[in-house]
Design a protein around this motif. Structure first.
Motif, PDB file in Angstrom:
ATOM      1  N   PRO A 109       0.789  -1.231   0.000  1.00 33.49           N
ATOM      2  CA  PRO A 109       0.000   0.000   0.000  1.00 33.49           C
ATOM      3  C   PRO A 109       0.825   1.287   0.000  1.00 33.49           C
ATOM      4  N   ILE A 110       2.073   1.239   0.458  1.00 31.95           N
ATOM      5  CA  ILE A 110       2.799   2.503   0.501  1.00 31.95           C
ATOM      6  C   ILE A 110       4.050   2.463  -0.367  1.00 31.95           C
ATOM      7  N   TYR A 153       0.226   5.445  -5.833  1.00 33.36           N
ATOM      8  CA  TYR A 153       0.136   4.395  -4.822  1.00 33.36           C
ATOM      9  C   TYR A 153      -1.117   3.570  -5.111  1.00 33.36           C
ATOM     10  N   HIS A 155      -3.714   2.755  -3.508  1.00 33.16           N
ATOM     11  CA  HIS A 155      -5.038   3.232  -3.078  1.00 33.16           C
ATOM     12  C   HIS A 155      -5.564   4.350  -3.962  1.00 33.16           C
ATOM     13  N   GLU A 156      -4.708   4.852  -4.852  1.00 34.08           N
ATOM     14  CA  GLU A 156      -5.172   5.916  -5.737  1.00 34.08           C
ATOM     15  C   GLU A 156      -5.780   5.370  -7.025  1.00 34.08           C
TER      16      GLU A 156
ATOM     17  N   PRO B 308       1.212   8.301   2.874  1.00 30.73           N
ATOM     18  CA  PRO B 308       0.787   8.628   1.505  1.00 30.73           C
ATOM     19  C   PRO B 308      -0.720   8.522   1.318  1.00 30.73           C
ATOM     20  N   LYS B 309      -1.375   7.749   2.164  1.00 28.14           N
ATOM     21  CA  LYS B 309      -2.815   7.622   2.000  1.00 28.14           C
ATOM     22  C   LYS B 309      -3.504   8.953   2.261  1.00 28.14           C
ATOM     23  N   ARG B 311      -1.754  11.860   1.855  1.00 25.73           N
ATOM     24  CA  ARG B 311      -1.121  12.848   0.999  1.00 25.73           C
ATOM     25  C   ARG B 311      -1.736  12.960  -0.387  1.00 25.73           C
ATOM     26  N   PHE B 312      -2.625  12.011  -0.771  1.00 26.38           N
ATOM     27  CA  PHE B 312      -2.919  11.935  -2.191  1.00 26.38           C
ATOM     28  C   PHE B 312      -3.743  13.090  -2.726  1.00 26.38           C
TER      29      PHE B 312
END
Lengths: 314, 315
Positions: A109-110, A153, A155-156, B308-309, B311-312
């Motif tokens: 995920p990261i 990433y 999740h995007e 980052p979750k 930050r998107f």
């Protein structure tokens, strides 16, 4: 089993897998004998819990350490079950591409997508991928805006995008074998067709050898030359098509249970892995005779490519 | 970008009511505590008995006879200018007292934090890399033992072994850097065990997740999976724990500072309590309260920026 010469075949020889339980061990696979030939796409079908996934884990050398395993799986001069996992990783993993079941938790995920591609490339001693290479393979899978995707990433991105990315990851090192674990699970008709199209494309272009685990009978018809039907930890039938050439009562019951054939359910009842005194499908079988309840059928050859575990074809 | 600024501004503003709360509590500790500060100032040793007039006069000079809210406002006004009053018992200004004590505590807390962070993460990761070997098993048991050891006991053991038997290190005072070695060790060994065990367990849990398993099947080496896949995913809660630990010891570890006779914030707090030295105690409570709030603010912002979750929205 002795006539196997081509080494890139997966040759499964008397494979038994059991998972030790607190009370007694659970037999998941009993006495599996099958050859997955290089250059041929095979499907493994059967209901949940019949041992399809465990069979594929065994092929990849990924069974958990606490599993008790007997038998052999020969691939290239290695016995996958007895060599240390580090050797499988360094020698064999690059020959194998895996398309996992649920795309949303199959990626780190990261970590950005590009880096995850590179991790795979480096371990296949192939080095980093150029953006153009990845562009080509991802575009051919129907994705656009590749540069952004590679810098994203997980999740995007949407589930469908992730699935295609995982598809591309599985084939990015031009593997000899592709393993797909329920590639059409939970997809709508359109995405299902896209997946089926991608698999076909892959098969005609690069990798012919595939093993699909699936519940999707039409998919096996579209893609695979061989279908292995499993039930309660045993192979019930090995055939070229379940639709036109399915002989075993269980295979026929599966076909009859399809929506287009009227949703006829298989009679309910407990499924017991591991009992060997009767045919495991006998309690649910419309054709069961006395013999089926008292002795266990072998896998009888109907013809060269077709084997059935049923007394009707003995 | 907008959401990010929004979060940062909101988080920074949320500190204000907390600080206000701290100031109220700080003030009321002194205001509500038993004993008459005027009498205490005049009679520190219990030898000299002041007369009633002297006490009354002292009350007026100290301003302790006014109403509580006027006392609070005059106190907070001065505090904002850095004037926290004077210590009753040694007449130093509280600010100069803090200036003397804080560096000592910082020199103890910063190395202890670094040691805890590095030690805990490195040892925990080692455990995850090769869980079955003998040294790693011993290490895991050591974690459990140190986890259950109180700090004062550890401090006494360290003094006994390093100071008395081996005679390697001084056991009290801060004449040079050597004086800080034992207290730093006593402070960090327990927390190394806490962090190490947490890292170990979290890594073991993370490695079982599908994405690590798939990476393994893709041929990525176990070592790489630990460092590049599992560790970055568990690091945020570890940072949060380290931040809390830092806040805790920045308030001065009272027990450790006492055992090793360090003139830090912890021993200042004890002194202030013993002499019922309210201004000094207020200075201590105010300082530690504010640093804690500040650290948790920095920590929140850091975790926010590292994840980052969240930050998107930048894209």
């Amino acid at each position: 089993m002795k006539d196997i010469q081509i080494t890139s075949d997966f040759c499964v020889d008397h494979l038994c897998v059991a998972f030790p339980n607190s009370m007694k061990s659970a037999n998941v696979l009993s006495d599996i004998n099958v050859v997955f030939r290089h250059g041929i796409a095979a499907a493994v079908i059967g209901e949940s819990g019949c041992g399809k996934s465990v069979l594929v884990l065994a092929l990849l050398g990924l069974l958990p350490k606490y599993a008790s395993v007997h038998g052999h799986i020969f691939y290239n001069s290695f016995d996958v079950l007895s060599v240390p996992f580090a050797i499988i990783q360094s020698n064999l993993s690059k020959h194998w591409g895996i398309i996992p079941q649920s795309p949303s938790d199959a990626l780190n995920p990261i970590r950005k997508i590009k880096k995850q591609f590179d991790d795979i490339g480096k371990n296949a001693s192939r080095g980093n991928f150029s953006v153009e290479e990845l562009c080509d393979s991802l575009t051919s899978l129907g994705l656009s805006d590749i540069e952004r995707i590679l810098q994203s990433y997980p999740h995007e991105l949407s589930g469908g995008m992730l699935q295609r990315i995982l598809f591309a990851m599985a084939v990015c090192c031009e593997p000899e074998w592709v393993f797909a674990d329920e590639p059409t699970k939970g997809l709508d008709e359109q995405s299902r067709q896209q997946v089926s199209h991608n698999l076909l494309h892959l098969k005609t272009k690069k990798t012919q050898s595939m093993i699909l685990i699936t519940h999707d009978l039409p998919l096996t018809e579209e893609i695979c030359e061989v279908v292995v039907v499993m039930y309660a930890g045993e192979i019930m039938e090995i055939t070229n098509s379940v639709y036109t050439n399915g002989l075993h009562p269980y295979t026929r019951a599966l076909i009859a249970a399809l929506p287009i054939n009227g949703f006829n359910p298989i009679p309910d009842g407990p499924v017991k892995n591991g009992s060997s005194r009767q045919c495991r499908f006998a309690p649910h079988c419309a054709y069961a005779s006395k013999q089926c309840k008292h002795s266990h059928p072998n896998l009888y050859s109907v013809d060269d490519m077709h084997k059935v575990r049923c007394f009707l074809y003995a | 970008m907008n959401m990010k600024m929004n979060f940062i501004v909101k988080r920074v503003l949320s500190v204000i009511p907390v600080l206000f709360g701290i100031s109220i509590i700080t003030f009321s500790i002194a205001f509500l505590a038993p004993g008459d500060p005027a009498e205490m100032t005049l009679d520190q040793n219990g030898i000299y008995f002041p007369t009633q007039e002297q006490i009354e006069q002292m009350r007026v000079t100290m301003g302790v006879n006014a109403s509580w809210h006027s006392q609070y406002f005059s106190w907070i006004k001065k505090a904002l200018y850095g004037d926290l009053g004077h210590s009753y018992h040694n007449k130093n200004s509280v600010l100069s007292e803090l200036r003397m004590r804080v560096p000592v505590t910082l020199q103890l807390a910063v190395p202890a934090l670094l040691l805890t962070g590095l030690g805990g993460i490195i040892l925990g990761t080692l455990c995850a890399l090769d869980p079955k070997t003998l040294p790693i098993r011993i290490l895991s048991h050591l974690f459990d033992i140190f986890l259950a050891t109180p700090r004062f006991l550890l401090a006494l053991l360290l003094i006994f072994v390093m100071g008395e038997i081996l005679r390697l290190l001084p056991t009290s005072g801060v004449t040079d850097y050597k004086g800080y070695l034992l207290p730093t060790m006593a402070l960090s060994i327990t927390t190394i065990a806490v962090v190490g065990r947490l890292v170990k367990n979290k890594l073991a849990e993370e490695i079982r997740k599908p994405y690590c398993f798939i990476a393994l099947a893709h041929g990525i080496q176990h070592r790489q999976i630990v460092f590049l896949y599992a560790l970055p995913n568990i690091i945020l809660p570890i940072i949060a724990i380290l931040g809390n630990f830092f806040g805790e010891i920045l308030g001065g570890s009272i027990i450790i500072e006492n055992i090793f006779a360090l003139p830090g914030l912890g021993s200042m707090a004890i002194e202030a309590i013993r002499f019922r030295d309210y201004p000094l105690l207020q200075g201590y409570v105010l300082f530690t309260g504010c640093t804690y709030v500040l650290i948790s603010l920095v920590l929140d912002l850091l975790l926010y920026l590292l994840n980052p979750k969240i930050r998107f929205e930048e894209y």
